[in-house]
Design an enzyme around this catalytic site. Structure first.
Site, PDB file in Angstrom:
ATOM      1  N   GLU A  26     -11.511   7.931   4.869  1.00  0.00           N
ATOM      2  CA  GLU A  26     -10.552   8.325   5.975  1.00  0.00           C
ATOM      3  C   GLU A  26     -10.399   9.631   6.332  1.00  0.00           C
ATOM      4  O   GLU A  26     -10.450  10.476   5.565  1.00  0.00           O
ATOM      5  CB  GLU A  26      -9.302   7.653   5.604  1.00  0.00           C
ATOM      6  CG  GLU A  26      -8.263   7.736   6.672  1.00  0.00           C
ATOM      7  CD  GLU A  26      -7.003   6.468   6.581  1.00  0.00           C
ATOM      8  OE1 GLU A  26      -7.004   5.763   5.781  1.00  0.00           O
ATOM      9  OE2 GLU A  26      -6.319   6.585   7.819  1.00  0.00           O
ATOM     10  N   ASN A  73      -5.343   3.684   8.637  1.00  0.00           N
ATOM     11  CA  ASN A  73      -4.457   3.878   9.842  1.00  0.00           C
ATOM     12  C   ASN A  73      -5.000   5.088  10.753  1.00  0.00           C
ATOM     13  O   ASN A  73      -4.462   4.880  11.993  1.00  0.00           O
ATOM     14  CB  ASN A  73      -3.177   4.392   9.295  1.00  0.00           C
ATOM     15  CG  ASN A  73      -2.503   3.257   8.283  1.00  0.00           C
ATOM     16  OD1 ASN A  73      -2.719   2.205   8.405  1.00  0.00           O
ATOM     17  ND2 ASN A  73      -1.552   3.921   7.436  1.00  0.00           N
ATOM     18  N   ASN A 173      -7.610  -2.163  11.661  1.00  0.00           N
ATOM     19  CA  ASN A 173      -6.964  -1.922  10.408  1.00  0.00           C
ATOM     20  C   ASN A 173      -5.603  -2.388  10.300  1.00  0.00           C
ATOM     21  O   ASN A 173      -4.933  -1.781  11.066  1.00  0.00           O
ATOM     22  CB  ASN A 173      -7.160  -0.620  10.247  1.00  0.00           C
ATOM     23  CG  ASN A 173      -6.481  -0.112   8.800  1.00  0.00           C
ATOM     24  OD1 ASN A 173      -7.073  -0.469   7.705  1.00  0.00           O
ATOM     25  ND2 ASN A 173      -5.362   0.667   8.836  1.00  0.00           N
ATOM     26  N   GLU A 174      -5.117  -3.149   9.479  1.00  0.00           N
ATOM     27  CA  GLU A 174      -3.942  -3.260   9.095  1.00  0.00           C
ATOM     28  C   GLU A 174      -2.897  -3.591  10.473  1.00  0.00           C
ATOM     29  O   GLU A 174      -2.167  -2.884  10.635  1.00  0.00           O
ATOM     30  CB  GLU A 174      -3.195  -2.374   8.259  1.00  0.00           C
ATOM     31  CG  GLU A 174      -3.833  -2.409   6.796  1.00  0.00           C
ATOM     32  CD  GLU A 174      -3.043  -1.402   5.724  1.00  0.00           C
ATOM     33  OE1 GLU A 174      -2.239  -0.729   5.980  1.00  0.00           O
ATOM     34  OE2 GLU A 174      -3.573  -1.576   4.661  1.00  0.00           O
ATOM     35  N   TYR A 240      -2.350  -2.558  -2.757  1.00  0.00           N
ATOM     36  CA  TYR A 240      -2.043  -1.526  -3.557  1.00  0.00           C
ATOM     37  C   TYR A 240      -0.964  -1.708  -4.628  1.00  0.00           C
ATOM     38  O   TYR A 240      -0.036  -2.441  -4.270  1.00  0.00           O
ATOM     39  CB  TYR A 240      -1.651  -0.161  -2.827  1.00  0.00           C
ATOM     40  CG  TYR A 240      -2.566   0.464  -1.928  1.00  0.00           C
ATOM     41  CD1 TYR A 240      -3.469   1.046  -2.435  1.00  0.00           C
ATOM     42  CD2 TYR A 240      -2.426   0.044  -0.618  1.00  0.00           C
ATOM     43  CE1 TYR A 240      -4.458   1.799  -1.416  1.00  0.00           C
ATOM     44  CE2 TYR A 240      -3.420   0.345   0.366  1.00  0.00           C
ATOM     45  CZ  TYR A 240      -4.519   1.425  -0.121  1.00  0.00           C
ATOM     46  OH  TYR A 240      -5.373   1.776   0.818  1.00  0.00           O
ATOM     47  N   GLU A 287      -9.607  -2.425   1.151  1.00  0.00           N
ATOM     48  CA  GLU A 287      -8.683  -1.227   0.453  1.00  0.00           C
ATOM     49  C   GLU A 287      -7.695  -1.849  -0.623  1.00  0.00           C
ATOM     50  O   GLU A 287      -7.152  -2.622  -0.689  1.00  0.00           O
ATOM     51  CB  GLU A 287      -7.545  -0.844   1.480  1.00  0.00           C
ATOM     52  CG  GLU A 287      -8.099   0.218   2.609  1.00  0.00           C
ATOM     53  CD  GLU A 287      -7.070   0.624   3.558  1.00  0.00           C
ATOM     54  OE1 GLU A 287      -5.938   0.755   2.947  1.00  0.00           O
ATOM     55  OE2 GLU A 287      -7.333   0.818   4.595  1.00  0.00           O
ATOM     56  N   GLN A 335      -9.357   5.533  -1.996  1.00  0.00           N
ATOM     57  CA  GLN A 335     -10.249   5.996  -1.286  1.00  0.00           C
ATOM     58  C   GLN A 335     -11.231   6.669  -2.259  1.00  0.00           C
ATOM     59  O   GLN A 335     -11.376   6.739  -3.247  1.00  0.00           O
ATOM     60  CB  GLN A 335      -9.780   6.887  -0.043  1.00  0.00           C
ATOM     61  CG  GLN A 335      -8.821   6.199   0.971  1.00  0.00           C
ATOM     62  CD  GLN A 335      -8.521   7.087   2.147  1.00  0.00           C
ATOM     63  OE1 GLN A 335      -9.121   8.221   2.495  1.00  0.00           O
ATOM     64  NE2 GLN A 335      -7.445   6.577   2.745  1.00  0.00           N
TER      65      GLN A 335
HETATM   66  O1  AHR Z   1      -5.676   4.005   2.161  1.00  0.00           O
HETATM   67  C1  AHR Z   1      -4.775   4.766   2.675  1.00  0.00           C
HETATM   68  C2  AHR Z   1      -3.946   3.780   3.822  1.00  0.00           C
HETATM   69  O2  AHR Z   1      -3.311   2.685   3.215  1.00  0.00           O
HETATM   70  C3  AHR Z   1      -5.069   3.425   4.900  1.00  0.00           C
HETATM   71  O3  AHR Z   1      -4.935   4.313   6.026  1.00  0.00           O
HETATM   72  C4  AHR Z   1      -4.192   2.224   5.528  1.00  0.00           C
HETATM   73  O4  AHR Z   1      -5.070   1.180   5.987  1.00  0.00           O
HETATM   74  C5  AHR Z   1      -3.262   1.790   4.239  1.00  0.00           C
HETATM   75  O5  AHR Z   1      -2.152   1.602   4.665  1.00  0.00           O
END
Ligand code: AHR
Length: 501
Positions: A26, A73, A173-174, A240, A287, A335
């Site tokens: 990213e 994001n 994305n999200e 996460y 992710e 990432q």
């Molecule tokens: O990977 C970091 C961020 O985590 C990404 O930009 C977003 O998609 C997620 O909230």
């Protein structure tokens, strides 16, 4: 006594899709600039085009099949047109996801060329925040069209005669997140994404489309899957996990992802029944990782410095993907460089974090066919009964799933390697203090050779880390005599390679 692990080489779950070992770059922190791209590097680490050769090599050693780009994001306020053409004409823009400035010196053409060097397929996430369907169609035309039309000709003018053939495209994305520029509710997103999918496929029917899901255990996933199942190939989910200072929660966190995958699998089945669909529709977990956004905030580049506990969590994450090989066909660690990453660079070099080593072991050894693995129930006094959903996840998700309790300290996945001559077992002893003598039993018709190759990731302290000064946590390879039980150290990860006889 440790529970027995039962593996039957005849009980196949599904082929392990190599794409579960994919990456993500990213425009965030030092992932692109100073990570994969460092044209002004004064130490000879960049090639003629500005790509960091040490980073490329470290990623090649991970066999990365697909890389997602440019966010995250970031993409939700990204104008892709700013990032192509002569570099001196590219505008600098305010960047709204991480509140920085974007120079646009790296864009679509640089990304595709870098993917080619890496040997990975590009996967582009579309901006469903500030941009329009017209922009998305233009981006697809720029990348994939061989026609005599404006954006295809723009690509040619920029020096790229042949179409790129970008196969994977994500619809936003999200989009559900309050932090997202252009946040929508599930119904509005579904309506818009459906129309985008239709138009994108008219332009290029060969592409694979990915719907934007949430965690897999959110109502967003149910609503969007029902609406979008007819027009997409994958449903994306993100999660996460994090320790919040507690090793047990750190290593048990991936159980929440496993639950999310199981729920998503059912939602996919339901959407297919309701839509009378027979197509393939699987999960793209694009992710995942260990990340504490309080400890390593996104606005400050999210440079987590991982320890052995985090490496064990990453190994447990990867066990989940292998166990769920029937439905998880793509997964992207978030990432790939510097930002919550297994690789950290400086102008003079890089080091591999603790988490690099389990990822490398899985990508190189845990390929083939996933096998059913049963870890027998532990003695009640040996079971872990604490939380498996980190508080951070529970706060984010309205309905965090209560994952199975008690949770086992031993976590395993297994594959029948390509060719069928080896069974490989990825085994994490998540207990912080207790070693375990683990009996491993194979099916009635399977016998294994008396020597076993062991690839072990271990260190004396759970808090041990790697750094520029050296690596405390890395893979050690050894061979042991096999008598049916593996002596597993406390807080250790290993891949055991058995040869079938
Ligand atoms: O990977 C970091 C961020 O985590 C990404 O930009 C977003 O998609 C997620 O909230």
């Amino acid at each position: 006594m440790a529970p027995t692990i039962h593996i039957d080489p005849a009980r196949h779950v599904a082929p392990v899709d190599p794409r579960i070992y994919s990456g993500f770059t990213e425009h965030m922190g030092r992932c692109i600039y100073g990570g994969i791209y460092d044209p002004d590097n004064a130490h000879g680490l960049a090639d003629a085009r500005g790509y960091r050769t040490d980073v490329l090599q470290a990623l090649k050693d991970l066999n990365v099949p697909i890389v997602r780009y440019p966010g995250g994001n970031f993409v939700s306020s990204y104008r892709w047109q700013d990032g192509v053409g002569p570099k001196e004409l590219r505008p600098r823009r305010p960047e709204l996801a991480w509140l920085t400035e974007e120079s646009n010196q790296f864009g679509t053409d640089e990304f595709i060329a870098w993917c080619r060097l890496l040997g990975a397929e590009p996967y582009i996430c579309l901006n469903m925040g500030t941009s329009t369907l017209e922009d998305a169609l233009a981006w697809l035309e720029y990348c994939n069209s061989s026609a005599n039309t404006h954006y295809a000709n723009m690509r040619r003018k920029n020096g790229h005669e042949a179409p790129y053939g970008v196969k994977y495209w994500a619809l936003g994305n999200e989009v559900w997140g309050p932090w997202q520029v252009g946040q929508m509710n599930a119904e509005d997103y579904s309506k818009q994404a459906f129309q985008w999918a239709k138009a994108l496929r008219l332009l290029d029917p060969s592409i694979k489309l990915v719907s934007c899901g949430e965690t897999g255990f959110a109502d967003w996933d149910r609503v969007t899957l029902k609406a979008l199942a007819p027009v997409v190939d994958f449903h994306s989910i993100h999660l996460y996990t994090v320790s919040e200072g507690n090793h047990d929660v750190n290593v048990m966190g991936p159980a929440a992802a496993e639950k999310g995958i199981e729920i998503t699998k059912s939602l996919i089945e339901l959407a297919k029944i309701e839509g009378n669909l027979t197509k393939d529709l699987t999960i793209c977990f694009d992710e995942w990782n260990v990340w504490d956004p309080v400890r390593a905030p996104g606005e400050k580049g999210a440079e987590e410095h991982y320890d052995l506990s985090d490496a064990l969590a990453v190994a447990s994450w990867l066990n989940v993907f292998v166990r769920k090989a029937d439905v998880v066909k793509i997964a992207c660690i978030a990432q790939s460089v510097n930002v919550i990453s297994p690789i950290i660079t400086s102008p003079t070099g890089l080091f591999k974090q603790t988490t690099y080593y389990p990822l490398q072991l899985f990508a190189s050894l845990m390929q083939g066919t996933a096998l059913a693995v049963h870890v027998a129930a532990p003695e009640p006094e040996d079971a872990y009964t604490g939380p498996t959903v980190p508080a951070f996840v529970a706060r984010l998700a309205a309905h965090a799933p209560p994952s199975a309790r008690p949770t086992k300290w031993l976590d395993a996945s297994a594959v029948l390697a390509p060719g069928g001559a080896q069974v490989r077992v990825a085994l994490v002893n998540r207990h912080k203090a207790a070693a375990a003598a683990v009996p491993i039993r194979f099916g009635p018709r399977a016998e294994v050779a008396p020597r076993v190759e062991v690839h072990e990731v271990w260190s004396a302290e759970l808090g041990d880390r790697n750094g520029f000064e050296g690596e405390k946590v890395r893979t050690v390879v050894k061979t042991v005599d096999w008598q049916g039980t593996y002596e597993c150290k406390a807080h250790s990860f290993q891949v055991l390679v058995f040869t079938l006889v």
